[in-house]
Motif scaffolding. Structure first.
Motif, mmCIF file in Angstrom:
data_model
loop_
_atom_site.group_PDB
_atom_site.id
_atom_site.type_symbol
_atom_site.label_atom_id
_atom_site.label_comp_id
_atom_site.label_asym_id
_atom_site.label_seq_id
_atom_site.Cartn_x
_atom_site.Cartn_y
_atom_site.Cartn_z
ATOM 1 N N TYR A 223 49.547 21.436 55.318
ATOM 2 C CA TYR A 223 48.234 21.238 56.201
ATOM 3 C C TYR A 223 47.795 22.965 55.482
ATOM 4 N N THR A 224 46.243 22.298 54.950
ATOM 5 C CA THR A 224 45.994 23.531 54.026
ATOM 6 C C THR A 224 44.175 23.534 54.488
ATOM 7 N N ASP A 225 43.847 25.212 55.394
ATOM 8 C CA ASP A 225 42.309 25.462 55.282
ATOM 9 C C ASP A 225 42.132 24.863 53.787
ATOM 10 N N LYS A 226 41.045 23.949 53.131
ATOM 11 C CA LYS A 226 40.667 23.752 52.444
ATOM 12 C C LYS A 226 39.558 25.426 51.816
ATOM 13 N N LYS A 227 39.003 25.505 52.480
ATOM 14 C CA LYS A 227 38.442 26.550 51.908
ATOM 15 C C LYS A 227 38.205 27.862 51.378
ATOM 16 N N VAL A 228 39.524 28.350 52.252
ATOM 17 C CA VAL A 228 40.413 29.098 51.667
ATOM 18 C C VAL A 228 41.439 28.938 50.696
ATOM 19 N N TYR A 229 41.534 27.932 50.432
ATOM 20 C CA TYR A 229 42.526 27.243 49.817
ATOM 21 C C TYR A 229 41.374 27.174 48.380
ATOM 22 N N GLU A 230 40.671 27.196 48.033
ATOM 23 C CA GLU A 230 39.470 26.986 46.656
ATOM 24 C C GLU A 230 38.861 28.559 47.189
ATOM 25 N N LYS A 231 39.021 28.838 47.644
ATOM 26 C CA LYS A 231 38.858 30.668 47.158
ATOM 27 C C LYS A 231 38.994 31.980 46.829
ATOM 28 N N LEU A 232 40.826 31.353 47.589
ATOM 29 C CA LEU A 232 41.939 32.391 46.574
ATOM 30 C C LEU A 232 42.217 31.335 44.613
ATOM 31 N N MET A 233 41.626 30.229 44.919
ATOM 32 C CA MET A 233 41.890 28.961 43.966
ATOM 33 C C MET A 233 40.901 30.206 42.771
ATOM 34 N N GLU A 234 39.885 30.681 43.350
ATOM 35 C CA GLU A 234 38.809 31.207 42.077
ATOM 36 C C GLU A 234 39.514 32.318 42.097
ATOM 37 N N GLU A 235 39.512 33.046 42.505
ATOM 38 C CA GLU A 235 40.246 34.332 42.417
ATOM 39 C C GLU A 235 41.525 34.462 41.518
ATOM 40 N N SER A 236 42.120 33.058 41.801
ATOM 41 C CA SER A 236 43.070 33.721 40.746
ATOM 42 C C SER A 236 43.084 32.868 39.481
ATOM 43 N N LEU A 237 42.400 32.244 38.945
ATOM 44 C CA LEU A 237 41.335 32.130 38.266
ATOM 45 C C LEU A 237 40.565 33.318 37.202
ATOM 46 N N VAL A 238 39.780 33.957 37.812
ATOM 47 C CA VAL A 238 39.413 34.905 37.426
ATOM 48 C C VAL A 238 40.448 36.030 36.926
ATOM 49 N N GLN A 239 41.158 36.270 37.460
ATOM 50 C CA GLN A 239 42.301 37.022 37.298
ATOM 51 C C GLN A 239 43.035 36.483 35.877
ATOM 52 N N ASN A 240 43.203 35.134 36.110
ATOM 53 C CA ASN A 240 43.951 35.169 34.817
ATOM 54 C C ASN A 240 42.657 35.153 33.161
ATOM 55 N N THR A 241 42.051 34.477 33.479
ATOM 56 C CA THR A 241 40.723 34.904 32.619
ATOM 57 C C THR A 241 40.617 36.843 32.015
ATOM 58 N N ALA A 242 40.534 37.603 32.995
ATOM 59 C CA ALA A 242 40.815 38.849 32.875
ATOM 60 C C ALA A 242 42.305 38.749 32.559
ATOM 61 N N GLN A 243 43.208 38.672 32.735
ATOM 62 C CA GLN A 243 44.562 38.656 31.658
ATOM 63 C C GLN A 243 44.300 38.132 30.601
ATOM 64 N N GLU A 244 44.112 36.730 30.188
ATOM 65 C CA GLU A 244 43.628 36.450 28.733
ATOM 66 C C GLU A 244 43.308 37.322 27.895
ATOM 67 N N MET A 245 41.617 37.764 28.557
ATOM 68 C CA MET A 245 41.270 38.116 27.998
ATOM 69 C C MET A 245 41.269 39.695 26.990
ATOM 70 N N SER A 246 42.272 40.410 28.358
ATOM 71 C CA SER A 246 43.382 41.674 27.383
ATOM 72 C C SER A 246 44.275 41.463 26.507
ATOM 73 N N ALA A 247 44.751 39.608 26.765
ATOM 74 C CA ALA A 247 45.570 40.227 25.883
ATOM 75 C C ALA A 247 45.518 39.590 24.617
ATOM 76 N N GLN A 248 44.319 38.775 24.518
ATOM 77 C CA GLN A 248 43.404 38.379 23.169
ATOM 78 C C GLN A 248 43.264 39.634 22.581
ATOM 79 N N ALA A 249 42.208 40.685 23.282
ATOM 80 C CA ALA A 249 42.227 41.905 22.716
ATOM 81 C C ALA A 249 43.063 42.687 22.389
#
Length: 179
Positions: free
Chosen positions: A148-174
């Motif tokens: 059983y998963t709280d859909k709203k919290v799960y989606e919030k955490l997924m969004e935050e994780s995507l932002v972190q990955n994007t920042a990491q990808e940008m650092s790697a590219q730099a």
């Protein structure tokens, strides 16, 4: 005849909408959104989970996440449950994972019961069946795990994780561009 068909489709749509809206937000007295203390109290009162107290509670590396892990092998051997995990974010329960003992229950029986109660799963593949509404994602995973998963919290955490990955990808590219 047209009136009968219209009434039949109205009934069908209503029953499907009702079944999706009536998804449970947890199992027994443990519900998504409960605080850590509320879950501890509920687990103490329900021997089926095999909760042993504070030793089952741990802090995950991300300090906002707490995990309770229970095991029925010693404390409740006659339970249908095996190991269970209760994950918290910001002191609220957002994932309940229940492993069911395959010696006591089978996948088909649980799947059939869930399908009768809540309609056909909205998403199905060989690994899992998933029912969801606006607030809960309920999955039956193979071999025999109910989640059983709280859909709203799960989606919030997924969004935050995507932002972190994007920042990491940008650092790697730099870094690569600086070579």
């Amino acid at each position: 005849m047209k009136k009968f068909i219209f009434l039949f489709f109205t009934f069908l749509c209503t029953s499907l909408a009702f079944s999706e809206e009536s998804l449970p937000s947890g199992y027994r007295n443990i519900k998504l959104g409960m605080t850590l203390d509320e879950v501890k109290d509920a687990l103490k009162k329900d021997y089926q989970f095999g909760y042993r107290g504070e030793r089952d509670v741990s802090l995950m590396p991300d300090h906002q996440k707490i995990l309770i892990e229970t095991d029925t092998s010693r404390t409740a051997p006659s339970s249908f449950l095996d190991k269970c995990w209760f994950q918290f974010y910001e002191d609220k329960l957002y994932i309940i994972t229940i492993n069911v003992k395959p010696t006591r229950m089978d996948h088909y029986s649980i799947f059939s019961t869930l399908s009768k109660k809540y309609g056909n799963p909205g998403n199905i593949n060989p690994q899992k069946s998933e029912w969801s509404n606006d607030s809960v994602i309920m999955t039956l995973e193979r071999p025999l795990t109910l989640k059983y998963t709280d859909k709203k919290v799960y989606e919030k955490l997924m969004e935050e994780s995507l932002v972190q990955n994007t920042a990491q990808e940008m650092s790697a590219q730099a870094f690569l561009e600086g070579l």
